[in-house]
Design an enzyme around this catalytic site. Sequence first.
Site, PDB file in Angstrom:
ATOM      1  N   CYS A  17       0.839  -1.187   0.000  1.00  0.00           N
ATOM      2  CA  CYS A  17       0.000   0.000   0.000  1.00  0.00           C
ATOM      3  C   CYS A  17       0.882   1.246   0.000  1.00  0.00           C
ATOM      4  CB  CYS A  17      -0.948   0.020   1.198  1.00  0.00           C
ATOM      5  SG  CYS A  17      -0.118   0.215   2.781  1.00  0.00           S
ATOM      6  N   CYS A  20       2.932   1.941   3.121  1.00  0.00           N
ATOM      7  CA  CYS A  20       4.232   1.244   3.148  1.00  0.00           C
ATOM      8  C   CYS A  20       5.257   2.038   2.357  1.00  0.00           C
ATOM      9  CB  CYS A  20       4.093  -0.158   2.543  1.00  0.00           C
ATOM     10  SG  CYS A  20       2.897  -1.231   3.344  1.00  0.00           S
ATOM     11  N   CYS A 418      -6.327   5.470  11.476  1.00  0.00           N
ATOM     12  CA  CYS A 418      -5.253   5.048  10.577  1.00  0.00           C
ATOM     13  C   CYS A 418      -5.589   5.384   9.128  1.00  0.00           C
ATOM     14  CB  CYS A 418      -5.011   3.552  10.711  1.00  0.00           C
ATOM     15  SG  CYS A 418      -3.708   2.989   9.619  1.00  0.00           S
ATOM     16  N   ASP A 462      -5.419  14.225 -36.032  1.00  0.00           N
ATOM     17  CA  ASP A 462      -4.746  14.370 -37.313  1.00  0.00           C
ATOM     18  C   ASP A 462      -5.559  13.581 -38.337  1.00  0.00           C
ATOM     19  OD1 ASP A 462      -2.565  14.914 -39.173  1.00  0.00           O
ATOM     20  OD2 ASP A 462      -2.130  12.778 -38.971  1.00  0.00           O
ATOM     21  N   ASP A 754     -10.508   0.419   9.941  1.00  0.00           N
ATOM     22  CA  ASP A 754      -9.359   0.666   9.073  1.00  0.00           C
ATOM     23  C   ASP A 754      -9.049  -0.524   8.183  1.00  0.00           C
ATOM     24  OD1 ASP A 754      -6.879   2.082   8.193  1.00  0.00           O
ATOM     25  OD2 ASP A 754      -6.020   0.285   9.072  1.00  0.00           O
TER      26      ASP A 754
END
Length: 774
Positions: A17, A20, A418, A462, A754
């Site tokens: 994550c 980390c 968290c 284009d 969390d």
Amino acid sequence: MNAPAATRRYRVEGMDCAACALKIETAVQRLPGVTGVAVNVALQRLTIEAEAQPAAAEVAALLKRLGYAARPEPAGATANAAAHAHAPCCDGPGHHHGHDHAHEHEHQHGHAHDDHGKDHGADHGEDHFGHSHAPETAPSWFAARMPVWMPAGSWQTLLAMAIVAAAFVVAWIVPSWSRAVWSLATLIAVAPIARRAWAGAATGSPFTIETLLVVAAVGALLIGESVEAAAVVVLFNIGEMLEGVAAGRARAGVTALLDVVPRTALRDRNGTLETVGADALAVGDTVVVRPGDRAPSDGEILSGASDMNEAPVTGESTPVARRAGDKIYAGAINLTGELRVRITSAAADNTIARIIAMVEEAQEKKAPIERFINRFSRWYTPAAMAFAALVAILPPLLAGQPWETWIYRGLAVLLIACPCALVISTPAAIAAAIANGARRGLLAKGGATLETLAHVRTIAFDKTGTLTRGEPRVTNVTPPGGDDATPTDATAINAALAKAAAVEMGSNHPLGLAIIAEAEARGLTIPRTLDGSAATAGKGVSGRLDSGLVTVGSPRQARESGALPASADARVTQLESDGKTVVVVSEDGVALALIALRDEPRDDAAAGVAELKALGVTPVMLTGDNAHTAAAIGAALGLAVEAELLPGDKLAAIDRLQQAGPVAMVGDGINDAPALAAAAVGVAMGGGTDVALETADAALLRNRIGDVASLIRLARAGMGNIRQNLVIALGLKAAFLVTTLLGETPLWMAILADTGATVLVTANALRLLRLREA
């Protein structure tokens, strides 16, 4: 004078994550001499720039204290090599990569293992895609009995569960020991987490989830809630394990799309077939690609014919017929006939290598919203801890409330606070969207590209090679002002065509190639230029022949130079009104002939333009072609047109259009590169030039106009998924915060606010991997 910074890459196992990544980045930045750090969660890669690189052992030791395992990557390693090298430890018995058709390819690991062989003895017992947070190698007893789908650190989760289960049994048998037993079990189970929290604090990251968990667990023990403290630690470990499983699935979705090139190839050496590593092939080698094999690199078919499944490269599910002279992609699957193929690209330069490079680059580019959330999380966590402290102390101090009650609620707030779910909400969605697009031939070079595409309201195209097939054919060659339906001097006309072909020799422009092809089809002798040809962007090409200076350019350029007489205007207008492009062949300032060419729109161009309109996006064509031809094609496709634009004019048009909002530019040629770079998002057609592909922010490998709409839908789905993730993460926290303050949320449920939210947002992001066209 400072030495130039050197770069070294490390494979980091155990991070899943953005939290980390932030912890690792903060720690590594504190090493002496380090000037830059980049952490790629999806590729499990750490990149360090330093004037004097720290020793690999020092980096490994630092990350080990934080709970991760790291080792240097060999120079030039890619995600593909990593996927190859580590596949055995992820698959386990009975798991395959789906390459059964590749014959001996599955039984030899070639170059990928050569790079990593020294590490494999230690690695085969681990799943590199887990969230272990544990540098210690799992005990062999655990390793031998772990299911293959469980992350590497799961043995610690199982051990914590066993400790708590033992405490439950002892407390049930001897109730008087209950508090002491539960407290001891909590302290034992939380010890590894406490070590990581201390290491994080010592390396510059004091506010991590480990810190919050340790404070909450110890605080619960101090107020006598030992059972809840043990439950919190176990649930935290289980949440981490589930998070690792979800992150592993997301990472597998990214790496699986890279594992499409066989490890070996069957090389033909003077009639003798030999098996060699695919990376050992050199440009010019001849290989045999049998039915069921994948092409080991880009190449040109020398002999044979077959249907090729190019889905692994372009996402196109319908097989494509290929025969001698055709090009094939690395990784394409040969379905029917045996082919002899001349290699045109080395392993490091083939189509798959370029896709890998683009995907790796995309994973390392953060979207603006992701950068904002990362900055937000840096002050969010300490602010949340301060708020939890106020919840714990203010009611008792100001209102005489019970200390135990409000300390308990403050600890629950601490667990709810968290930021893991918040910081992973964006990168998980972006990684899944990029992986989904790459599987379908839609390459986006980063989250910023996807975020911008989601808000684009104008698409500039284009014409030649983008909206049209890029294969114009000569339809008319006529004298200026003449009528090719009327008998004319065929010798003079053919001489003018041959001179035009002479100055176009060496050109890769579709119009030039068509002129050369027509001269060759008529069997004309093409003269040689004396000193080569010179091209002027947007105007034409010229070269000196024995007879004089020959120029092939647009009617506009010919008029400006005085080469085209006014009497030719009517003929030019007539040809252009038929949707044809007209070029003027002149010699020493005198027009010799008009050459008319027509390039038909792509089969899906009209439908692709209609799809964009349905999405609320305005398409517009920017072309250097004449106004009559451009208007005819624009009317057929149903889009606005700006014609007769030089490269500088295209830049000005892009700037003007962007005053009303972000503009994406779609092109394929060298002349498009400046406009691709100037647009908010440049999109290159996959069959275009290397310059366009390198300049662009995204690429469409299938050469379909409809894929522009697909890319925008994917970008919008990705941004929508991010919004959903933010609502899930913040919504759960807000709901649990209210119930906590009301005294309705126990600690064991707070931890789920969390870890549960983290698993939910990751699972929601994984839905993007399954996204299909409507």
